[in-house]
Design a protein around this motif. Sequence first.
Motif, short mmCIF file in Angstrom:
data_model
loop_
_atom_site.label_atom_id
_atom_site.label_comp_id
_atom_site.label_asym_id
_atom_site.label_seq_id
_atom_site.Cartn_x
_atom_site.Cartn_y
_atom_site.Cartn_z
N THR A 26 1.06 14.76 0.89
CA THR A 26 0.15 15.49 1.77
C THR A 26 0.85 16.77 2.24
O THR A 26 2.09 16.88 2.17
CB THR A 26 -0.24 14.65 3.00
N SER A 52 3.00 9.15 -1.49
CA SER A 52 1.80 9.85 -1.03
C SER A 52 2.16 11.29 -0.70
O SER A 52 3.07 11.53 0.11
CB SER A 52 1.21 9.16 0.21
N ASN A 79 0.84 -1.18 0.00
CA ASN A 79 0.00 0.00 0.00
C ASN A 79 0.89 1.24 0.00
O ASN A 79 1.77 1.39 0.84
CB ASN A 79 -0.90 -0.02 1.25
N ASN A 80 0.63 2.16 -0.95
CA ASN A 80 1.49 3.34 -1.09
C ASN A 80 1.47 4.22 0.15
O ASN A 80 2.49 4.77 0.55
CB ASN A 80 1.08 4.15 -2.32
N LYS A 81 0.31 4.38 0.79
CA LYS A 81 0.24 5.21 1.98
C LYS A 81 1.04 4.60 3.13
O LYS A 81 1.70 5.31 3.89
CB LYS A 81 -1.22 5.40 2.39
N GLU A 82 0.96 3.26 3.25
CA GLU A 82 1.73 2.61 4.30
C GLU A 82 3.23 2.72 4.03
O GLU A 82 4.03 2.94 4.94
CB GLU A 82 1.32 1.14 4.41
#
Length: 730
Positions: free
Chosen positions: A184, A182, A147-150
């Motif tokens: 943000t 990711s 998972n890219n966010k992880e």
Amino acid sequence: MKLKKYILLYLLFVSVIAFSQVNTGKQFTIKGTVKTKENRNPISGVEVSATSGAIVYTDAFGAYRIKAEVGDYLLFKSLEFETVEYRIKDDEDVDVLVEGLDEDVQLSKSALHKMYLDSAKQFKKIDIGKSIDYIRVSLEQLGKRGNNKERAASYALLGEIYQYHKQYDLAVDNYKESLTYSTTGESQLLLANAYLLNKEYKKAEVLFLKIDGSAKLSTYKKIVLYEGLGDAYKGLKNTSKAVANYTKGLDLAKKELVKPKITDLNTKIAEAYGDANQTEEAVGYFENSLKSAKTEAPQRALEVNDRAADFYSKNSLYNEEMKLRQQSLEDIELLESSSKKKAVKRNAVTKEVEAPITRQRINYKIANNLIVQDKLDEAIPYLEESISEAASEDDLVVQKDATRKLSEVYDDKGDYSKALETYKKYAAVADTLYARKEQEISRAERLSKQIAEKQNRITGLEKDKELYESKSSLARTKQDLYTTTSIKQKILIYALVLGMFLFGIAAFFFYRSNRQQKLANNLLALKSLRSQMNPHFIFNALNSVNNYISKSDERSANRFLSEFSTLMRAVLENSEEDFIPLTKELELLELYVKLEHSRFPDKFNYTITTDPNIDVAAFQIPPMLLQPYIENAIWHGLRYKDELGFLNINLKQKNKETIEITIEDNGIGRKKSAELKTQNQKKQRSKGMGNIKKRVSILNSMYKDKVDVNIQDLNSDGSGTKVLLTLKKD
């Protein structure tokens, strides 16, 4: 051979120790892991017990360490699998693979990832090595797809770990890596602040402006953004823009009643004005900061007092500085009476770990204030108090500075006996501090090496992932091509054939280039070989043979030619070696000098002297390194003398690891010899000596400064030449 000997001795030593442990019944440490048999996932929390009484549990990596004896049974217990028994035969590692785990019991990869991140956070401040290892394992849990966010969270936390331990360049790299997965506003702020800490102010400015124009941030994050932008402009020496952005942040902080930021930003505005020599404005904002700090915890007032006092000291406002220093002493007294820490080790204004604000440091600064005002008698008690407190707190830095300052004060007062006595104490403290600093530097170097190794392993994981994604993309492309029309299939086949053809051509050119490179290396080796012996020497040596033959001195000609061929054969045999034994080199030099002397017996005599204490066989030297210097001495120095000259070659021991080889001649000297040469001879000589310098330089880069050569005139009038060659052991 020495290395093999040491390895055999070490193995023998380890075997003896192991045998003694096995047969004396003493306990030793057993280590290993507990993992699933199917996919090798580590199992944490497994109880590992030995029948001799020890009990431990596996960590997040499934690893354990336990004390046991030969004959003990190790029991591995968990609710997830049936108990496993293992009998200890020796001190080998015991890795356990279990099967039959209920899928519902096994943690998902995401849960494992979060668990490892939590462990990394736990060790963030106390053990950077373990913390980085947990990050690596968290990335391994995500696999190649993940998972890219992880994945972004792992790299962001790794950046925070490096930032905490002041590895700012690595923090920047890992924050950047996090942003590739990711993006943000928060992760961008982390990178921008890392740029500030790494003093990349222009990059920080660009990123802060980008965040301000695009990201949706909370009010608090907006305050942090303006503060960071102000820091960037302050680093770029743009006071007006720095103050403008600090003020934006301050207005927001006042509006939202964020007291810590009100204090921070007032202080930073004051410091910005101070850097621009706008003292009046700086004083006003420092007063605001001091008022704000009093409404917070006592530590905050202590921090701001210290910053403001430093500013007043820098601007010669000694009375204001003294008031703040005295207030700081009272604040520390209050903190101690409240059973709190004696030093505030984190400066909330600068967000960096600095020297602690301690009683001894404040007393030292008060003393400096008084010394500047020429109040030496008043300064002495503060210095003595600072030295005493620093000694009790083992604060060698303050103890050193205060002791040195006290010695200077006594010297200024004319009390030279006390000045000398105090200076001796200063020297002793300085020596202790120097030794401690050396230990700290050594520990820092080991830590840097450990960090680099762990970061390389993480980088390797990322490269493996990129390779996997590349292969996956290629597989998907092939699958798409196979499902298209027959025409596209033919195109694919043609493309593969063309690719194979191009690969064959590339392989052919690579093979040919490799052969050409080898040929070039061989030519270079031959050129080097030819340059090792002066062609003039070979030509003149053969002329000497011809001269003997013309005189019907067949015996001398045969002897000279035999010795000359022996020398040439030895040169050829050693031409491929970087180093040969010094004994062999001396044999060649003796033969060479003997041949030259037989050609010029009326020009010079020579001696070759070796210190009997030198273990000549223990040293290695580049082959024919000394010959060009001896040849220069004979051909360009001694040959032009009217009277008989001398050539001395001397070997002496400098220390256990180094010898010095001296080549001295009383010839006409380098300057006069150069004047006698033709332009062509000068050019040839220049190239020859240049090749020697390059050769020594290359060998030193490979063998860590093994050889050093120094050439100088022997006499003050420029006559004679001395070559000093320093040679180290392996």
